[in-house]
Design an enzyme around this catalytic site. Sequence first.
Site, mmCIF file in Angstrom:
data_model
loop_
_atom_site.group_PDB
_atom_site.id
_atom_site.type_symbol
_atom_site.label_atom_id
_atom_site.label_comp_id
_atom_site.label_asym_id
_atom_site.label_seq_id
_atom_site.Cartn_x
_atom_site.Cartn_y
_atom_site.Cartn_z
ATOM 1 N N CYS A 240 30.530 47.511 33.939
ATOM 2 C CA CYS A 240 31.992 47.375 33.950
ATOM 3 C C CYS A 240 32.636 48.659 34.476
ATOM 4 O O CYS A 240 32.176 49.752 34.218
ATOM 5 C CB CYS A 240 32.591 47.068 32.590
ATOM 6 S SG CYS A 240 32.081 45.521 31.889
ATOM 7 N N ARG B 289 28.062 50.591 39.333
ATOM 8 C CA ARG B 289 27.820 50.431 37.906
ATOM 9 C C ARG B 289 27.262 49.052 37.567
ATOM 10 O O ARG B 289 26.745 48.838 36.481
ATOM 11 C CB ARG B 289 29.117 50.669 37.129
ATOM 12 C CG ARG B 289 29.638 52.082 37.261
ATOM 13 C CD ARG B 289 31.017 52.219 36.700
ATOM 14 N NE ARG B 289 31.066 52.078 35.268
ATOM 15 C CZ ARG B 289 30.921 53.064 34.397
ATOM 16 N NH1 ARG B 289 30.693 54.279 34.838
ATOM 17 N NH2 ARG B 289 30.991 52.864 33.109
ATOM 18 N N TRP C 52 30.859 43.267 34.090
ATOM 19 C CA TRP C 52 29.438 42.935 33.964
ATOM 20 C C TRP C 52 29.352 42.073 32.718
ATOM 21 O O TRP C 52 29.561 42.561 31.598
ATOM 22 C CB TRP C 52 28.631 44.224 33.815
ATOM 23 C CG TRP C 52 27.154 44.054 33.901
ATOM 24 C CD1 TRP C 52 26.384 44.009 35.022
ATOM 25 C CD2 TRP C 52 26.235 43.959 32.797
ATOM 26 N NE1 TRP C 52 25.056 43.877 34.694
ATOM 27 C CE2 TRP C 52 24.937 43.838 33.343
ATOM 28 C CE3 TRP C 52 26.381 43.948 31.422
ATOM 29 C CZ2 TRP C 52 23.798 43.724 32.546
ATOM 30 C CZ3 TRP C 52 25.245 43.829 30.628
ATOM 31 C CH2 TRP C 52 23.978 43.722 31.190
ATOM 32 N N ASN D 120 36.103 48.047 28.823
ATOM 33 C CA ASN D 120 34.652 48.253 28.897
ATOM 34 C C ASN D 120 34.156 48.427 27.480
ATOM 35 O O ASN D 120 34.832 49.062 26.681
ATOM 36 C CB ASN D 120 34.299 49.557 29.624
ATOM 37 C CG ASN D 120 34.523 49.465 31.090
ATOM 38 O OD1 ASN D 120 34.913 48.422 31.596
ATOM 39 N ND2 ASN D 120 34.294 50.565 31.777
ATOM 40 N N GLY D 121 32.959 47.943 27.204
ATOM 41 C CA GLY D 121 32.406 48.108 25.860
ATOM 42 C C GLY D 121 32.324 46.764 25.168
ATOM 43 O O GLY D 121 32.435 45.710 25.813
ATOM 44 N N GLU E 152 6.952 54.535 36.307
ATOM 45 C CA GLU E 152 8.177 54.683 37.099
ATOM 46 C C GLU E 152 8.044 53.940 38.434
ATOM 47 O O GLU E 152 8.978 53.286 38.894
ATOM 48 C CB GLU E 152 8.492 56.169 37.313
ATOM 49 C CG GLU E 152 9.700 56.461 38.178
ATOM 50 C CD GLU E 152 11.031 55.932 37.630
ATOM 51 O OE1 GLU E 152 11.071 55.430 36.503
ATOM 52 O OE2 GLU E 152 12.027 56.002 38.374
ATOM 53 N N LYS F 89 10.604 51.004 39.570
ATOM 54 C CA LYS F 89 11.377 51.070 40.825
ATOM 55 C C LYS F 89 11.186 49.777 41.605
ATOM 56 O O LYS F 89 12.136 49.199 42.097
ATOM 57 C CB LYS F 89 10.897 52.238 41.716
ATOM 58 C CG LYS F 89 11.364 53.618 41.347
ATOM 59 C CD LYS F 89 12.763 53.935 41.751
ATOM 60 C CE LYS F 89 13.787 53.731 40.713
ATOM 61 N NZ LYS F 89 13.800 54.258 39.426
ATOM 62 N N GLU G 221 12.809 46.615 39.843
ATOM 63 C CA GLU G 221 14.266 46.573 39.704
ATOM 64 C C GLU G 221 14.984 46.332 41.026
ATOM 65 O O GLU G 221 16.018 45.693 41.043
ATOM 66 C CB GLU G 221 14.816 47.798 38.958
ATOM 67 C CG GLU G 221 14.676 49.136 39.624
ATOM 68 C CD GLU G 221 15.189 50.297 38.754
ATOM 69 O OE1 GLU G 221 15.971 50.078 37.825
ATOM 70 O OE2 GLU G 221 14.791 51.453 39.033
ATOM 71 N N HIS H 197 -8.857 45.243 29.252
ATOM 72 C CA HIS H 197 -8.485 44.542 28.018
ATOM 73 C C HIS H 197 -7.473 43.433 28.274
ATOM 74 O O HIS H 197 -6.725 43.073 27.374
ATOM 75 C CB HIS H 197 -7.979 45.549 26.987
ATOM 76 C CG HIS H 197 -9.022 46.555 26.622
ATOM 77 N ND1 HIS H 197 -10.093 46.243 25.817
ATOM 78 C CD2 HIS H 197 -9.199 47.837 27.008
ATOM 79 C CE1 HIS H 197 -10.874 47.306 25.705
ATOM 80 N NE2 HIS H 197 -10.351 48.291 26.437
ATOM 81 N N LYS I 100 24.223 50.619 36.240
ATOM 82 C CA LYS I 100 23.835 52.024 36.338
ATOM 83 C C LYS I 100 23.890 52.696 34.975
ATOM 84 O O LYS I 100 23.025 53.473 34.605
ATOM 85 C CB LYS I 100 24.798 52.726 37.308
ATOM 86 C CG LYS I 100 24.517 54.209 37.512
ATOM 87 C CD LYS I 100 23.280 54.395 38.334
ATOM 88 C CE LYS I 100 22.889 55.835 38.520
ATOM 89 N NZ LYS I 100 21.467 55.944 38.882
HETATM 90 C C1 G6P Z 1 19.824 52.113 33.515
HETATM 91 C C2 G6P Z 1 19.614 52.667 34.915
HETATM 92 C C3 G6P Z 1 18.324 53.471 34.971
HETATM 93 C C4 G6P Z 1 18.341 54.571 33.929
HETATM 94 C C5 G6P Z 1 18.621 54.019 32.529
HETATM 95 C C6 G6P Z 1 18.928 55.125 31.543
HETATM 96 O O1 G6P Z 1 18.866 51.155 33.232
HETATM 97 O O2 G6P Z 1 19.572 51.629 35.849
HETATM 98 O O3 G6P Z 1 18.169 54.036 36.252
HETATM 99 O O4 G6P Z 1 17.114 55.239 33.936
HETATM 100 O O5 G6P Z 1 19.764 53.165 32.540
HETATM 101 O O6 G6P Z 1 20.144 55.709 31.920
HETATM 102 P P1 G6P Z 1 20.573 57.187 31.618
HETATM 103 O O7 G6P Z 1 21.933 57.323 32.242
HETATM 104 O O8 G6P Z 1 20.618 57.316 30.123
HETATM 105 O O9 G6P Z 1 19.568 58.103 32.223
#
Ligand code: G6P
Length: 608
Positions: free
Chosen positions: A2, A27, A75, A101-102, A481, A485, A488, A504, A603
């Site tokens: 949002c 976002r 969102w 937002n929230g 990671e 990546k 996502e 396993h 984000k």
């Molecule tokens: C979301 C983002 C990720 C990020 C995570 C934690 O899922 O898409 O890229 O790693 O939040 O966010 P932060 O702002 O706490 O690092």
Amino acid sequence: MCGIVGYIGKSQAAPILLDGLSKLEYRGYDSAGIAVYDGEHIRGQKSIGRLKALSELTHDGATMPGTAGIGHTRWATHGAPSNENAHPHFNEDETIAVVHNGIIENYLKLKKKLAEKEYHFVSDTDTEVVAHLLDYYYKGNPIEAITKVMHRVEGSYALGIMFREHPGIVYAVRKDSPLIVGHGKDGNLIASDVPAVLKYTRNVYFIQNEEIAVLSEDSITFYNVDGEEIQKESSAIDWDINAAEKAGYEHFMLKEMYEQPKTVRDTLNPRIRDGAVVIEELGMTDEEISQIRKIHIVACGSAYHTGVTAKYVFEGMARIPVEVDLASEFRYRNPILQEQDLVIIISQSGETADSLAALREAKRKGVKTLGIVNVVGSSIAREADKVMYTWAGPEIAVATTKAYSAQLVAEYLLAIKFAQVRGEITETEVRAYLKDLQKLPEQIEMLLSNKERIQHFANRYVSARDVFFVGRGIDYAISMEGSLKLKEISYIHSEAYAAGELKHGTISLIEEGTLVAAVLTQEDLYKKTISNIVELTSRGAFVLAVTNAGNTEIEKAADYVIYIPQTNRWFTNSLAIIPLQLFSYYVSVGRGCDVDKPRNLAKSVTVE
Ligand code: G6P
């Protein structure tokens, strides 16, 4: 997650709102709307889908004249993405407009009470409750109505509010959801994040919890929850406006990957002096560092993955026991924390709801807390006892790259500092580590310059169904990671596995041609992982190996090899992740995905 923008000034509001919202698109959102006071009424327009649809609907804002307005990208949480559920929300006679937002946690209870008082609801959202509640309490004084609402609602909120009876004013209030005020030359703005206002001003106020901002064309006043006026200091934002623009790159993600050498340099350099690590902001004496019993690292998403790497580094280099937790787990598992423990919360945004709640839980238990945060002035930065900033600048692409890299090096620096103070490493070793760290930016540049080879490889896998990432130790953290990546931004199913754990269960998923990315940067574990690779290739897997330059033995086992330059074993993540980021990026581009704004993702995850 949002986005909010509001404007009051001399210019037409709608184009500014649309422009501001476009800066918040990163976002994540699925509908958008704006409301503008046209001299008589507050008029709203909403649209599901991309902001472009709203711009087209309003002819880039031209059909919505007026110099005061609020806007929102939603969102969906409560109710599907739809015009009815999109913000702004209104009271029944459309004299009050709200963007939010929230999450209002007690909205069902409030909705029931309001319904008993004959209030009618047109959406499924929690936000609409706020519009009606404001109506209920409004007796001519907006501040009074807002403070009464603040006392009634539970949960988190950043709100932008307009009252038709007070047309020259935009109100803003927040609790646990970010909101800033921008003081512009020809008007004032509110926004959930700095990029939305940068075009108009660099002079911003960070609204704190339970503070109210009242904006007119030429004034900004702040009040507390008791309705008393308070004074606030503004901050000057020193980012270059280009930092929030694509600067010729096709995507923010690509641009941000290319910013990694700078980010790493900026995070390292101020903290390396005369061959020693100096982290002034840590504010811990050597005695306190020596007495740390245990470190708890708490984070979400990619930040959590840097924490997994840091566990190996802190334990291996500084011999301090480390527990790494997902914030959403930590906050509810009643963790055992003792006085001499240190809780490190890692967060790019500094606003992630679970990470913030975990921080508060640690503070409630009386433990020292340190935030490793990218966004200056964010909630985690403000609330942690100490904060160490990663100097990555604004990160716009949802999938993090440069903030991840900055977090890693911040954690290495801390580990070196702790290890030295605790007598686990010598001054000579510190110097050697720092030398290796200072080489990282150039080595990252080198890996980035090799992008064509990875692009070529990625093109072969745009139609992959499943991809596995495997490794041991730090290589397992890198795999986690790499896998995140890929899934996502490309929507390809992928999993990360500790290579020794494959047998396993996961190995049963390997079929002829399944792509497995194996990470081998830990010399003492090469042979073990090579054995796992052989097990995989003999079952038909196609293995892409990422390993250190010189480990040519791998070519006998793997099908495709990417070499990373030599660095210290603790720092290999910073290099090995680069080809994996590039791989995900090119697969996503090849599949025609929305690289910077992947579906369903946000984000900054400011709700639980
Ligand atoms: C979301 C983002 C990720 C990020 C995570 C934690 O899922 O898409 O890229 O790693 O939040 O966010 P932060 O702002 O706490 O690092």
